[in-house]
Design an enzyme around this catalytic site. Structure first.
Site, PDB file in Angstrom:
ATOM      1  N   ASP A   1     -13.581  -4.379 -11.507  1.00 25.81           N
ATOM      2  CA  ASP A   1     -12.796  -5.655 -11.067  1.00 25.81           C
ATOM      3  C   ASP A   1     -13.670  -6.729 -11.912  1.00 25.81           C
ATOM      4  OD1 ASP A   1     -12.276  -7.569  -8.697  1.00 25.81           O
ATOM      5  OD2 ASP A   1     -13.618  -7.983  -8.658  1.00 25.81           O
TER       6      ASP A   1
ATOM      7  N   ASP B   1     -13.228 -10.388 -11.139  1.00 29.61           N
ATOM      8  CA  ASP B   1     -14.283 -11.800 -10.151  1.00 29.61           C
ATOM      9  C   ASP B   1     -15.361 -10.933  -9.447  1.00 29.61           C
ATOM     10  OD1 ASP B   1     -11.710 -13.946 -11.108  1.00 29.61           O
ATOM     11  OD2 ASP B   1     -10.362 -12.446  -9.375  1.00 29.61           O
TER      12      ASP B   1
HETATM   13  P1  B16 Z   1      -5.209 -15.224  -8.468  1.00 34.01           P
HETATM   14  P2  B16 Z   1      -9.540  -9.630  -8.133  1.00 34.01           P
HETATM   15  C1  B16 Z   1      -9.311 -11.081  -6.596  1.00 34.01           C
HETATM   16  O1  B16 Z   1      -9.375 -10.827  -8.328  1.00 34.01           O
HETATM   17  C2  B16 Z   1      -9.593 -11.799  -6.443  1.00 34.01           C
HETATM   18  O2  B16 Z   1     -11.345 -11.508  -5.827  1.00 34.01           O
HETATM   19  C3  B16 Z   1      -9.228 -13.006  -4.983  1.00 34.01           C
HETATM   20  O3  B16 Z   1     -10.317 -13.705  -4.659  1.00 34.01           O
HETATM   21  C4  B16 Z   1      -8.599 -13.605  -5.757  1.00 34.01           C
HETATM   22  O4  B16 Z   1      -7.915 -14.102  -4.037  1.00 34.01           O
HETATM   23  C5  B16 Z   1      -7.482 -12.380  -5.843  1.00 34.01           C
HETATM   24  O5  B16 Z   1      -7.266 -12.295  -7.230  1.00 34.01           O
HETATM   25  C6  B16 Z   1      -5.844 -13.520  -6.236  1.00 34.01           C
HETATM   26  O6  B16 Z   1      -6.165 -13.864  -7.768  1.00 34.01           O
HETATM   27  O7  B16 Z   1      -4.761 -16.443  -6.627  1.00 34.01           O
HETATM   28  O8  B16 Z   1      -5.924 -16.115  -9.290  1.00 34.01           O
HETATM   29  O9  B16 Z   1      -3.752 -14.668  -8.560  1.00 34.01           O
HETATM   30  O10 B16 Z   1     -10.589  -9.208  -8.012  1.00 34.01           O
HETATM   31  O11 B16 Z   1      -8.924  -8.739  -8.081  1.00 34.01           O
HETATM   32  O12 B16 Z   1     -10.033  -9.779  -9.401  1.00 34.01           O
HETATM   33 MG    MG Z   2     -13.867  -9.362  -6.956  1.00 35.70          MG
END
Ligand code: B16
Ligand code: MG
Length: 220
Positions: free
Chosen positions: A12, A14
């Site tokens: 992952d 984030d």
């Molecule tokens: P975006 P991951 C996720 O990334 C985040 O954990 C989550 O908080 C976020 O809402 C989602 O991506 C969408 O992100 O708005 O930038 O498209 O944890 O899967 O790396």
């Molecule tokens: Mg994450």
């Protein structure tokens, strides 16, 4: 060379490789305050790994108010613009402790690496971090229709690598992400607190504690 029970490690982004999870939190907090929804770090745990509209719907449900689809789209755009401002200055210095070493150790051991992030900003973030060349495959929002906890993003990453899901180790900081990894029949390494990531096979505080040798025995 040691023989590992895995052929690939799928990360992952984030909250695992860099602290963008905190930037997502700050951007959502501003939206929650604007619509009058209670929002704190504990509520935020439920949003981690959940896609943008899914996260927004969870926040709006807590406000007890009704929003039209156009209003929702405006709020999602606003959150993303704020988030993009927050990540604008990300550089290799923003890799979390141990992240670069973990990626290198895995590659040195002959295992493949992939990214599994449902973020539409994932590609931009790994380029800013200077690690895009460290992945054999990148699965992001462009490749999936189901957000975590659905296993699709991890299964897609494994398919791109050409590795059987059971031969993959997944690394995640979110409850939804750990569920996605387990549903994909992969070994789930949690990053964070064992009291939050109760469904992970093993939990470490951060990638500075990552050691491939510790995962030589599988516990699926
Ligand atoms: P975006 P991951 C996720 O990334 C985040 O954990 C989550 O908080 C976020 O809402 C989602 O991506 C969408 O992100 O708005 O930038 O498209 O944890 O899967 O790396
Ligand atoms: Mg994450």
């Amino acid at each position: 060379m040691l023989k590992y029970p895995y052929r690939a490690v799928i990360f992952d982004l984030d909250g695992v490789l860099t602290d963008t999870a905190h930037y997502h939190y700050l951007a959502w907090k501003q939206i929650a305050d604007e619509v009058g929804a209670f929002f704190d770090e504990t509520v935020n745990e439920q949003l981690k790994g959940v896609d943008r509209m899914g996260s927004l719907n969870l926040i709006l449900a807590a406000s007890g108010k009704h929003f039209t689809e156009d209003e929702k789209l405006d709020l999602a755009v606003k959150k993303n613009l704020h988030y993009q401002q927050l990540i604008a200055h990300i550089s290799p210095d923003d890799l979390l402790p141990g992240a670069a070493l973990a990626l290198q150790a895995i590659r040195d051991a002959g295992l493949k690496t992939a990214l599994a992030s449902v973020s539409k900003n994932a590609q931009a973030v790994i380029e800013k971090l200077g690690i895009s060349q460290q992945f054999d495959a990148v699965a992001d929002a462009a490749f999936i229709t189901h957000s975590k906890p659905h296993p699709e993003i991890f299964l897609t990453a494994a398919a791109h690598l050409g590795v059987d899901p059971q031969d993959c180790l997944g690394v995640e900081d979110s409850i939804a992400g750990i569920r996605a990894i387990r549903s994909a029949h992969m070994f789930a390494l949690g990053i964070g607190s064992p009291t939050v990531l109760t469904e992970a096979n093993v939990v470490i505080a951060g990638l500075h504690e990552f050691n491939l040798h510790d995962y030589l025995k599988r516990d699926l």
